[in-house]
Scaffold this active site. Structure first.
Site, PDB file in Angstrom:
ATOM      1  N   ARG A 118       1.025  -1.206   0.213  1.00 37.09           N
ATOM      2  CA  ARG A 118      -0.065  -0.004  -0.072  1.00 37.09           C
ATOM      3  C   ARG A 118       0.911   1.229  -0.171  1.00 37.09           C
ATOM      4  O   ARG A 118       0.325   2.212   0.235  1.00 37.09           O
ATOM      5  CB  ARG A 118      -0.945   0.155   1.132  1.00 37.09           C
ATOM      6  N   LYS A 139       3.024  11.346 -11.163  1.00 30.55           N
ATOM      7  CA  LYS A 139       2.217  10.558 -12.315  1.00 30.55           C
ATOM      8  C   LYS A 139       2.832   9.246 -12.261  1.00 30.55           C
ATOM      9  O   LYS A 139       3.825   9.245 -12.862  1.00 30.55           O
ATOM     10  CB  LYS A 139       1.910  11.104 -13.709  1.00 30.55           C
ATOM     11  N   GLU A 181       9.678  18.187 -24.846  1.00 31.94           N
ATOM     12  CA  GLU A 181       8.981  18.138 -23.778  1.00 31.94           C
ATOM     13  C   GLU A 181       9.336  19.601 -23.224  1.00 31.94           C
ATOM     14  O   GLU A 181       8.578  20.038 -22.595  1.00 31.94           O
ATOM     15  CB  GLU A 181       8.891  17.205 -22.711  1.00 31.94           C
ATOM     16  N   LYS A 222       6.683  22.994 -14.670  1.00 33.56           N
ATOM     17  CA  LYS A 222       5.918  21.781 -14.286  1.00 33.56           C
ATOM     18  C   LYS A 222       5.305  21.912 -12.706  1.00 33.56           C
ATOM     19  O   LYS A 222       4.292  21.579 -12.279  1.00 33.56           O
ATOM     20  CB  LYS A 222       6.449  20.519 -14.824  1.00 33.56           C
ATOM     21  N   GLU A 232      -4.927  16.730 -11.891  1.00 33.23           N
ATOM     22  CA  GLU A 232      -5.479  17.199 -13.277  1.00 33.23           C
ATOM     23  C   GLU A 232      -6.841  17.306 -13.348  1.00 33.23           C
ATOM     24  O   GLU A 232      -7.667  16.651 -14.199  1.00 33.23           O
ATOM     25  CB  GLU A 232      -4.851  15.955 -13.999  1.00 33.23           C
ATOM     26  N   ARG A 236      -3.355  21.203 -14.810  1.00 27.23           N
ATOM     27  CA  ARG A 236      -2.580  20.241 -15.157  1.00 27.23           C
ATOM     28  C   ARG A 236      -2.865  19.755 -16.688  1.00 27.23           C
ATOM     29  O   ARG A 236      -1.821  19.250 -17.159  1.00 27.23           O
ATOM     30  CB  ARG A 236      -2.357  19.188 -14.025  1.00 27.23           C
ATOM     31  N   ASN A 240      -0.592  18.505 -21.169  1.00 29.30           N
ATOM     32  CA  ASN A 240      -0.838  17.622 -22.354  1.00 29.30           C
ATOM     33  C   ASN A 240      -0.817  18.217 -23.803  1.00 29.30           C
ATOM     34  O   ASN A 240      -1.411  17.672 -24.592  1.00 29.30           O
ATOM     35  CB  ASN A 240      -2.490  16.983 -22.073  1.00 29.30           C
ATOM     36  N   HIS A 243      -0.253  16.229 -26.779  1.00 28.42           N
ATOM     37  CA  HIS A 243      -0.157  14.768 -26.560  1.00 28.42           C
ATOM     38  C   HIS A 243      -1.267  14.028 -27.041  1.00 28.42           C
ATOM     39  O   HIS A 243      -1.496  12.890 -27.317  1.00 28.42           O
ATOM     40  CB  HIS A 243      -0.153  14.586 -25.146  1.00 28.42           C
ATOM     41  N   HIS A 247      -0.012  11.379 -29.112  1.00 29.64           N
ATOM     42  CA  HIS A 247       0.019   9.666 -28.615  1.00 29.64           C
ATOM     43  C   HIS A 247      -0.601   8.883 -29.750  1.00 29.64           C
ATOM     44  O   HIS A 247      -0.087   7.701 -29.849  1.00 29.64           O
ATOM     45  CB  HIS A 247      -1.027   9.788 -27.495  1.00 29.64           C
ATOM     46  N   HIS A 260       8.607   8.881 -27.679  1.00 32.85           N
ATOM     47  CA  HIS A 260       7.421   9.696 -26.889  1.00 32.85           C
ATOM     48  C   HIS A 260       7.514  11.044 -27.624  1.00 32.85           C
ATOM     49  O   HIS A 260       6.576  11.550 -28.165  1.00 32.85           O
ATOM     50  CB  HIS A 260       7.496   9.562 -25.458  1.00 32.85           C
TER      51      HIS A 260
HETATM   52  P1  NAD Z   1      12.631   5.743 -21.529  1.00 32.16           P
HETATM   53  O1  NAD Z   1      12.762   5.456 -19.932  1.00 32.16           O
HETATM   54  O2  NAD Z   1      12.237   4.438 -22.186  1.00 32.16           O
HETATM   55  O3  NAD Z   1      14.075   6.093 -22.023  1.00 32.16           O
HETATM   56  C1  NAD Z   1      14.586   6.070 -23.501  1.00 32.16           C
HETATM   57  C2  NAD Z   1      15.764   4.908 -23.801  1.00 32.16           C
HETATM   58  O4  NAD Z   1      16.940   5.500 -23.308  1.00 32.16           O
HETATM   59  C3  NAD Z   1      15.603   3.591 -23.250  1.00 32.16           C
HETATM   60  O5  NAD Z   1      16.093   2.760 -24.098  1.00 32.16           O
HETATM   61  C4  NAD Z   1      16.357   3.784 -22.074  1.00 32.16           C
HETATM   62  O6  NAD Z   1      16.820   2.259 -21.619  1.00 32.16           O
HETATM   63  C5  NAD Z   1      17.505   4.663 -22.546  1.00 32.16           C
HETATM   64  N1  NAD Z   1      18.214   5.419 -21.545  1.00 32.16           N
HETATM   65  C6  NAD Z   1      17.702   6.218 -20.603  1.00 32.16           C
HETATM   66  N2  NAD Z   1      18.668   6.763 -19.813  1.00 32.16           N
HETATM   67  C7  NAD Z   1      19.778   6.583 -20.623  1.00 32.16           C
HETATM   68  C8  NAD Z   1      21.301   7.258 -20.305  1.00 32.16           C
HETATM   69  N3  NAD Z   1      21.404   7.821 -19.494  1.00 32.16           N
HETATM   70  N4  NAD Z   1      21.973   6.573 -21.252  1.00 32.16           N
HETATM   71  C9  NAD Z   1      21.841   5.696 -22.134  1.00 32.16           C
HETATM   72  N5  NAD Z   1      20.437   5.169 -22.609  1.00 32.16           N
HETATM   73  C10 NAD Z   1      19.371   5.608 -21.525  1.00 32.16           C
HETATM   74  O7  NAD Z   1      11.992   6.752 -22.037  1.00 32.16           O
HETATM   75  P2  NAD Z   1      11.953   8.395 -21.794  1.00 32.16           P
HETATM   76  O8  NAD Z   1      11.807   9.040 -23.056  1.00 32.16           O
HETATM   77  O9  NAD Z   1      12.591   8.763 -20.632  1.00 32.16           O
HETATM   78  O10 NAD Z   1      10.455   8.169 -21.321  1.00 32.16           O
HETATM   79  C11 NAD Z   1       9.087   7.792 -21.638  1.00 32.16           C
HETATM   80  C12 NAD Z   1       8.390   7.269 -20.951  1.00 32.16           C
HETATM   81  O11 NAD Z   1       7.933   8.479 -19.893  1.00 32.16           O
HETATM   82  C13 NAD Z   1       6.984   6.941 -21.416  1.00 32.16           C
HETATM   83  O12 NAD Z   1       6.650   5.441 -20.854  1.00 32.16           O
HETATM   84  C14 NAD Z   1       5.870   7.793 -21.118  1.00 32.16           C
HETATM   85  O13 NAD Z   1       4.884   7.269 -20.825  1.00 32.16           O
HETATM   86  C15 NAD Z   1       6.484   8.359 -19.862  1.00 32.16           C
HETATM   87  N6  NAD Z   1       5.888   9.594 -19.484  1.00 32.16           N
HETATM   88  C16 NAD Z   1       5.589   9.812 -18.137  1.00 32.16           C
HETATM   89  C17 NAD Z   1       5.405  11.318 -17.612  1.00 32.16           C
HETATM   90  C18 NAD Z   1       4.891  11.465 -16.378  1.00 32.16           C
HETATM   91  O14 NAD Z   1       4.481  12.397 -15.915  1.00 32.16           O
HETATM   92  N7  NAD Z   1       4.856  10.271 -15.596  1.00 32.16           N
HETATM   93  C19 NAD Z   1       5.424  12.293 -18.448  1.00 32.16           C
HETATM   94  C20 NAD Z   1       6.071  12.022 -19.535  1.00 32.16           C
HETATM   95  C21 NAD Z   1       6.475  10.701 -19.898  1.00 32.16           C
HETATM   96 ZN    ZN Z   2       4.809  13.608 -22.794  1.00 35.22          ZN
END
Ligand code: NAD
Ligand code: ZN
Length: 359
Positions: A118, A139, A181, A222, A232, A236, A240, A243, A247, A260
């Site tokens: 929990r 999130k 972003e 942010k 949201e 908030r 988006n 997005h 998406h 992304h």
């Molecule tokens: P990710 O975590 O998949 O990283 C992208 C790639 O880079 C992966 O292959 C990872 O292994 C690699 N990587 C990460 N850091 C590295 C480093 N320092 N050196 C070498 N390789 C590295 O993706 P992302 O682009 O960081 O994030 C995308 C994800 O975030 C999606 O799942 C999306 O839905 C989510 N997201 C969440 C929020 C939120 O508010 N929670 C907001 C935006 C996106």
């Molecule tokens: Zn995003």
């Protein structure tokens, strides 16, 4: 540099800078000494690229669990595996999770932390540019086969420690993705900052100090929004921007092929075109912005791979879609977002305009 985030459920600081890992971790000493176990959740790419720097600067005893990279990390299977791992490690409510990776690791680890017994504390240690966004605001989610991020929770970390040294090993594609972003944060908050970005170097060639400034600025935008609306209900939603259509492109392409943020950049252009119709954004600006995005290598060819009908299926699955009526974040002018319901037929028209611009 420290940026405070105060939400009704938790207050914490985002520490950002170069080479700050050890010092920022030590600043959380109480949290570490209270923990009966420290578990680092990371992915295979991050661990391969950054294990030595991480270990050299992590002054506490920890166990590490390395997960598959990318969206695979956010699967039910992996969620289940990680929970099993925590149980086998005999983790308790006093254990502490460190999310060490990009947005995927952060989302998964945050949701694991939110639900293990929990809820147990966690710290975000982001390693991508994109994660300046995802690691802040609480999130957390995993993916369902019927939709991305469909199962999740609002769950704030105890701290976010963003050492930009980790960004050195990112690929160009991931830098481009993350910068979308940053640009989104500029578009919803500050016309002058947008000008600076448009006039500046390619997003993959920014000097490190400037990049750090931009990331801090994005985090500040942010944080200010999340403080006003943690779950949201109102402002908030502005985060988006880009997005809804983005998406749809990301999903249609199959997650990962178009990153992304790359998809979000395409979505930002779509939102600008819609903002000409519903707001006061002028077409010259949209064309200039599109030129900037193309010069920076964002993969606009992805749009031509799909028909509008194919994208519609995904548009209607959007969490913001309300029984066929689509909700978009648009701009009145640069820096002034608002939420607008848009009919599918109006989207079809904008989609046609976008394709004409790209032809
Ligand atoms: P990710 O975590 O998949 O990283 C992208 C790639 O880079 C992966 O292959 C990872 O292994 C690699 N990587 C990460 N850091 C590295 C480093 N320092 N050196 C070498 N390789 C590295 O993706 P992302 O682009 O960081 O994030 C995308 C994800 O975030 C999606 O799942 C999306 O839905 C989510 N997201 C969440 C929020 C939120 O508010 N929670 C907001 C935006 C996106
Ligand atoms: Zn995003």
């Amino acid at each position: 540099m420290e940026i405070p985030v105060k939400t009704p459920s938790n207050s914490y600081a985002v520490t950002i800078g170069k080479g700050i890992l050890r010092e920022a971790l030590t600043a959380q000493h109480d949290l570490f000494t209270k923990a009966d176990k420290i578990i680092v959740l990371t992915d295979e790419n991050v661990w391969t690229a950054q294990q030595s720097y991480f270990e050299a600067n992590f002054p506490y005893i920890f166990e590490v669990h390395v997960m598959p990279a990318g969206e695979k990390c956010k699967s039910f299977e992996n969620y289940n595996e990680v929970q099993t791992y925590l149980l086998k490690q005999k983790c308790t409510r006093k254990s502490l999770i460190i999310a060490f990776g990009g947005g995927a690791v952060g989302d998964l680890a945050g949701f694991v932390a939110a639900t293990y017994m929990r809820g147990i504390p966690f710290i975000q240690v982001p390693t991508t540019i994109l994660a300046h966004d995802s690691a802040v605001g609480g999130k957390t989610a995993i993916n369902h086969e019927l939709g991305k991020n469909m199962i999740g929770a609002f769950y704030q970390p105890e701290a976010v420690i963003f050492d930009i040294t980790f960004l050195h090993s990112l690929s160009e594609k991931e830098v481009r993705s993350g910068m979308a972003e940053v640009i989104k944060h500029a578009l919803i908050s500050d016309a002058q900052w947008v000008e600076e970005l448009l006039e500046g170097d390619h997003v993959t060639e920014l000097p490190e100090d400037l990049l750090a400034n931009y990331l801090a600025h994005g985090i500040q935008v942010k944080a200010t929004i999340v403080e006003q609306d943690e779950t949201e209900q109102s402002v908030r939603k502005y985060l988006n921007l880009g997005h809804t259509y983005g998406h749809a492109i990301e999903a249609a392409a199959g997650y990962g092929r178009v990153a992304h943020g790359e998809a979000i950049m395409i979505g930002l252009i779509f939102s600008l075109l819609l903002s000409e119709k519903f707001g006061k954004v002028n077409h010259q600006f949209t064309k200039r912005f599109l030129h900037f995005a193309m010069e920076n290598g964002y993969p606009f060819e992805a749009v031509q791979e799909f028909t509008f009908e194919q994208l519609t299926e995904y548009l209607l699955k959007d969490k913001k879609a309300d029984y066929g009526q689509l909700q978009f974040v648009l701009l009145e002018t640069i820096g002034q977002p608002f939420v607008q319901k848009v009919e599918l037929e109006q989207c079809r028209e904008i989609d046609r305009q976008l394709r004409a611009l790209l032809a």
